[in-house]
Design an enzyme around this catalytic site. Sequence first.
Site, short mmCIF file in Angstrom:
data_model
loop_
_atom_site.label_atom_id
_atom_site.label_comp_id
_atom_site.label_asym_id
_atom_site.label_seq_id
_atom_site.Cartn_x
_atom_site.Cartn_y
_atom_site.Cartn_z
N HIS A 43 0.82 -1.20 0.00
CA HIS A 43 0.00 0.00 0.00
C HIS A 43 0.86 1.26 0.00
O HIS A 43 1.97 1.29 0.55
CB HIS A 43 -0.89 0.03 1.24
CG HIS A 43 -2.14 -0.79 1.11
ND1 HIS A 43 -3.04 -0.62 0.09
CD2 HIS A 43 -2.63 -1.80 1.89
CE1 HIS A 43 -4.05 -1.48 0.23
NE2 HIS A 43 -3.82 -2.21 1.31
N CYS A 75 0.29 2.70 -4.66
CA CYS A 75 -0.47 3.88 -5.04
C CYS A 75 0.26 5.16 -4.62
O CYS A 75 1.04 5.16 -3.67
CB CYS A 75 -1.86 3.84 -4.40
SG CYS A 75 -2.87 2.47 -5.00
#
Length: 342
Positions: free
Chosen positions: A99, A149
């Site tokens: 993440h 991301c």
Amino acid sequence: MDGGKSQQQQQKRLAVLVGCNYEHTRFQLSGCINDARSMRHLLLSRFAFSPDDVLLLTDDAVADSPHLFPTGANIRSALAAMVDRAAPGDVLFFHYSGHGTLVDPVWPLHHRDEAIVPCDFNLITDVDFRELVNRVPSGATFTIVSDSCHSGGLIDHEKEQIGPSSTVAAATASPPSPTSRTLPLESVVHHLAALSNLASPNIADHLVELFGSEVSAKFASSHVAAPRRRGDDEGILLSGCQTNETSADMEPEADGEASGEAYGAFTSAIRMVLLQRKEGEVVSNRELVMGARRLLRTQGLSQHPCLYCSDVNAEKPFLMWPLTPAPAPAEEKQKQGTHASS
């Protein structure tokens, strides 16, 4: 003596590979550990890395190997140790799959900062990567591939070569429905607050309470942002997407492959671009990112990989390999003609 072989023996090729799947949490991903392991195989088989010089940190590490668990402290320690070993001419590589998030700026009117999310949520920010890059000896290279991301700009103040300002064609296939590798800041704060028991909206308060001196430099009260080193530095960032975008975590079913393993779209794309080339063929950092962009577009994905580095490093071979490029066909024919006439 073979000059290329001698150079290879003198040059250190060091890597830290991280995969965080966050299993048994509501933030779980599927392909990150597979990414780290597939990248390890690629480094050993195609880029002349030694197994002893490739450190793999995954959150499925067994309980008796806590140093191999990708916590914020372990990742920072591994990267610092790698940089400490570096000398001019060495090749350093960090691959991260997991993440990513954006954190609020410390100073008013500043942009939000990019960060990766280790398995314990002890964030590592663009400020930390800038400080690492500043320590890399001149003449070495430090390549970062972040399949996460909001990863564009993960090295603070690094020059954009391919990014939001680059021309982008529209996707040419029906878009799949992957999981995104993003965690909104609010989710990160909520998770940390449940652990710290502090009633504060400020992420720094929770991080300092939980991790003390092991917190990111960005959140240390005495921290002064490290300026970019004068002139070109040795940092090279290949990001899975732009700062405002998400990177895809793909299940095999999402691309029609019922049997197979989950993977990160960006990691898979760069592996495919590299493996499509003949062994020993030069692929520059710029060519690799543009090739990954084209491949992801054909798959219907909307993420746009980016490249941040100096002008010189943009044209250098990815991971400085091969050491001695194979001669062009015309050069090879000329050599053959010279041998025949001698």
